[in-house]
Design a protein around this motif. Structure first.
Motif, PDB file in Angstrom:
ATOM      1  N   SER A 223      -0.483  23.365  41.630  1.00 21.57           N
ATOM      2  CA  SER A 223      -1.994  23.905  41.502  1.00 21.57           C
ATOM      3  C   SER A 223      -2.785  22.886  41.309  1.00 21.57           C
ATOM      4  N   PHE A 224      -2.477  21.692  41.585  1.00 22.87           N
ATOM      5  CA  PHE A 224      -3.927  20.417  41.492  1.00 22.87           C
ATOM      6  C   PHE A 224      -4.244  20.404  42.882  1.00 22.87           C
TER       7      PHE A 224
ATOM      8  N   GLU B  19      -5.253  23.174  36.958  1.00 27.48           N
ATOM      9  CA  GLU B  19      -5.420  24.110  35.807  1.00 27.48           C
ATOM     10  C   GLU B  19      -3.890  23.669  34.857  1.00 27.48           C
ATOM     11  N   PHE B  20      -4.338  23.753  33.570  1.00 24.12           N
ATOM     12  CA  PHE B  20      -2.955  23.606  32.622  1.00 24.12           C
ATOM     13  C   PHE B  20      -3.341  24.581  31.428  1.00 24.12           C
ATOM     14  N   TRP B  21      -2.411  25.304  31.433  1.00 19.44           N
ATOM     15  CA  TRP B  21      -2.520  26.533  30.122  1.00 19.44           C
ATOM     16  C   TRP B  21      -3.732  27.041  30.068  1.00 19.44           C
TER      17      TRP B  21
ATOM     18  N   LEU C 180      -9.122  22.033  34.642  1.00 23.06           N
ATOM     19  CA  LEU C 180      -9.321  20.673  34.375  1.00 23.06           C
ATOM     20  C   LEU C 180      -9.704  19.869  35.534  1.00 23.06           C
TER      21      LEU C 180
END
Lengths: 253, 377
Positions: free
Chosen positions: B194-195, B230-232, B236
């Motif tokens: 997702s990055f 995205e993280f949690w 980001l």
């Protein structure tokens, strides 16, 4: 003798439970096939069209947006390019993987910005549709448990969708009324925190290339007393897009 | 310029170019320690866009900008110094004038070949994943109070080549009088899960520290990269661009995160480090000069930018921005109200109140108020 009677009763109970279970499984199978049929009908493999979005706010202010819409893989990947109003002209969104990845393009700066997926729950251009509402409905089959319940409407099936354990969904539950004749949804009710948040009405269903199509979709937001109507101005199905159409490169064109 | 416009009008008519743009009016009031000024501008931007074929786009814009109120500025009003030595002379003022301007901000041609896209001309360039700062964007300088405002066009040649699936090789050249002074950037952009990420290399004639709290300019090779994902449930991002020359080690780095709550409240923060900035208690006139001109992306080394945004109604959003200098501990609080008054009209009212000890970066300015209206056509 008493033991025998208890055993008979137990056997009878087990039989009843079995019949119940079989009935339940049958109902669930039926619910799944209704959902399958519905998603197949309402989400053609690929499409392109022109749409108008009319937003009426709680304070009765009306705004109209026009955009070109392109989708492939049953709505898994969607590209939206705004035409009007002038303020958002050529702004574009690329929504991939059923809303998991969203990129937005600002033409004045020629900048592409990736939005975090929590943004998918947010209103798209202030409308009552969220970004993920533009995506396909395939994830309903993977993220939700579906059941058919008794519908008070003779012409419609009623399905309830509740999230599976560990699946990340935006809604607590969905209720979908599905037309028994063409499996096209009549309306969808969205629930969040046990509150009936929104209702999506599918109206003026017409046949385009053999595919039933709601020419007007009206989303009522009960929490904010606003509504957004999406009208199809042009639509074409089974479009073959060039390789690389749903990419950041094409977003900037 | 008038000749250019006279030439352009028939071209626009005959090519049936798409014409759009906006009118913008801005009024500003600024309260300094011992004086206050009013100023602003009226601006008309006319965008022209023509697509002779699916593969070709010609675009440009003409801008008319008429400043009013205070148009003669003295740099010394904004620095905590009365006299400095500059080029061997003691100076007590450093004037700058704003005059009526008519200019072509962008004029470029973009053409798409099967294997690559080519953009040539004065064009908008925007690199990096940061919101308030973009270390990778060696072509632009952002206004911290308004980071999303359009950047001036850059005379450049840009080639974007798709490589493999979902990857793009981006080559940008901003020519100057000699090759060494030209800015070059090469960027490989791709996705991983997702990055999105990029790997960057570049070279530029850039200011570098001379070891005595001053700057000189020299040819520098830079390397870096960026990511966004995205993280949690938290967005980001980050980016960095650093000199690859061991003898002139300097660079910038930014990290940011954001989150949108279910009720629509959006919170975002970004940290920025610029090793070219001055260290605490070592700020010189050079630092101010290069920072104001945009050649260094900040006055000092460590900054934070935070923003909260909430839609009060469907068409009115309230923002609270805070910009802090972590080195001298001065900061600005800037509440903003933005109203989409009509479909094509936006109105903004912004204020900025500074806090900090005497002679800190943001303490120089006390209070600022800005009113801006923009109507698109």
């Amino acid at each position: 003798m008493k033991i025998l009677r208890i055993a008979k009763r137990l056997r009878h109970l087990v039989c009843l439970l079995n019949i119940g279970s079989i009935g339940l499984i049958a109902a669930n199978m039926s619910a799944k096939s209704i959902l399958d049929s519905m998603t197949m009908v309402m989400q053609p493999i690929s499409s392109q069209g022109k749409m108008e979005q009319e937003i009426i706010t709680s304070s009765d202010i009306k705004r109209v947006f026009t955009f070109n819409y392109f989708s492939e893989e049953k709505g898994k990947n969607v590209l939206i390019r705004y035409i009007e109003p002038r303020k958002v002209r050529h702004n574009a969104f690329l929504i991939k993987n059923n809303g998991e990845d969203i990129w937005v393009y600002f033409p004045r700066t020629r900048r592409v910005r990736k939005l975090a997926s929590h943004a998918k729950k947010q209103k798209a251009q202030g409308s009552d549709f969220s970004y993920e509402d533009f995506s396909g409905s395939e994830e309903w089959k993977t993220d939700y448990r579906v059941k058919q319940i008794l519908s008070s409407e003779h012409e419609n099936y009623l399905l309830t969708l509740t999230p599976k354990i560990d699946s990340e969904t935006s809604y607590d539950s969905l209720k979908i009324y599905v037309n028994k004749l063409n499996y096209y949804p009549s309306r969808m009710l969205y629930y969040q925190d046990s509150i009936h948040l929104k209702t999506l009405h599918f109206q003026d269903v017409q046949d385009i290339q053999g595919i039933p199509t709601a020419m007007s979709m009206r989303m009522e937001n009960h929490a904010e007393d606003s509504q957004t109507t999406m009208r199809i101005l042009e639509m074409e199905y089974n479009v073959v897009f060039d390789e690389g159409f749903f990419t950041e490169r094409n977003l900037k064109k | 310029m008038i000749c250019l416009i006279i030439f352009l009008i028939p071209v626009i008519v005959f090519t049936q170019a798409d014409i759009f743009g906006y009118y913008e009016s801005e009024y500003d009031h600024i309260q300094l320690t011992d004086k206050s000024y009013n100023f602003g501008y009226n601006k008309l931007r006319i965008d022209l866009e023509s697509r002779p074929s699916d593969q070709v786009m010609i675009a440009g814009n003409i801008n008319f900008q008429l400043p009013y109120g205070k148009t003669e500025w003295d740099f010394f009003d904004f620095i905590p110094m009365d006299t400095v030595e500059f080029d061997g002379e003691e100076i007590t003022s450093f004037p700058k004038s704003f005059i009526n301007e008519v200019y072509l901000d962008n004029i470029y041609l973009r053409t798409s070949f099967s294997k690559f896209d080519l953009t040539i001309g004065r064009q908008p360039l925007s690199l990096g994943t940061g919101y308030a700062w973009n270390p990778l964007d060696i072509f632009n300088y952002k206004d911290l109070m308004d980071p999303t405002y359009e950047q001036p066009g850059v005379n450049a040649l840009r080639i974007e080549i798709p490589v493999a699936t979902n990857s793009v090789l981006d080559i940008i050249l901003e020519p100057d009088s000699i090759w060494n002074m030209s800015s070059k950037m090469i960027q490989l952009k791709s996705h991983l899960g997702s990055f999105d990420f990029s790997l960057n290399g570049g070279s530029q004639y850039h200011v570098i520290p001379d070891g005595n709290s001053h700057y000189i300019s020299d040819h520098v090779i830079l390397g870096g990269g960026s990511f966004v994902g995205e993280f949690w449930e938290f967005g980001l991002w980050g980016e960095t661009f650093w000199s690859l020359d061991a003898d002139i080690n300097f660079g910038e780095v930014v990290f940011g995160m954001d989150h949108t709550f279910n009720n629509g409240l959006y919170l975002m923060t970004e940290y920025f480090h610029n090793s070219l900035g001055a260290e605490k208690n070592e700020v010189t006139f050079d630092h101010y000069l290069y920072s104001f001109s945009g050649e260094t992306h900040s006055l000092m080394q460590n900054y934070i930018f935070a923003m909260g945004m909430y839609n009060i109604t469907d068409y009115i959003s309230a923002n609270l921005i805070s910009i802090g200098n972590l080195d001298d501990e001065s900061f600005i609080l800037a509440p903003q109200l933005n109203w989409d008054a009509f479909e094509d009209v936006t109105v903004g009212v912004w204020a900025g109140q500074s806090f900090g000890e005497n002679e800190t970066e943001f303490d120089i300015q006390d209070l600022a108020i800005r009113f801006r209206i923009r109507a698109y056509f």
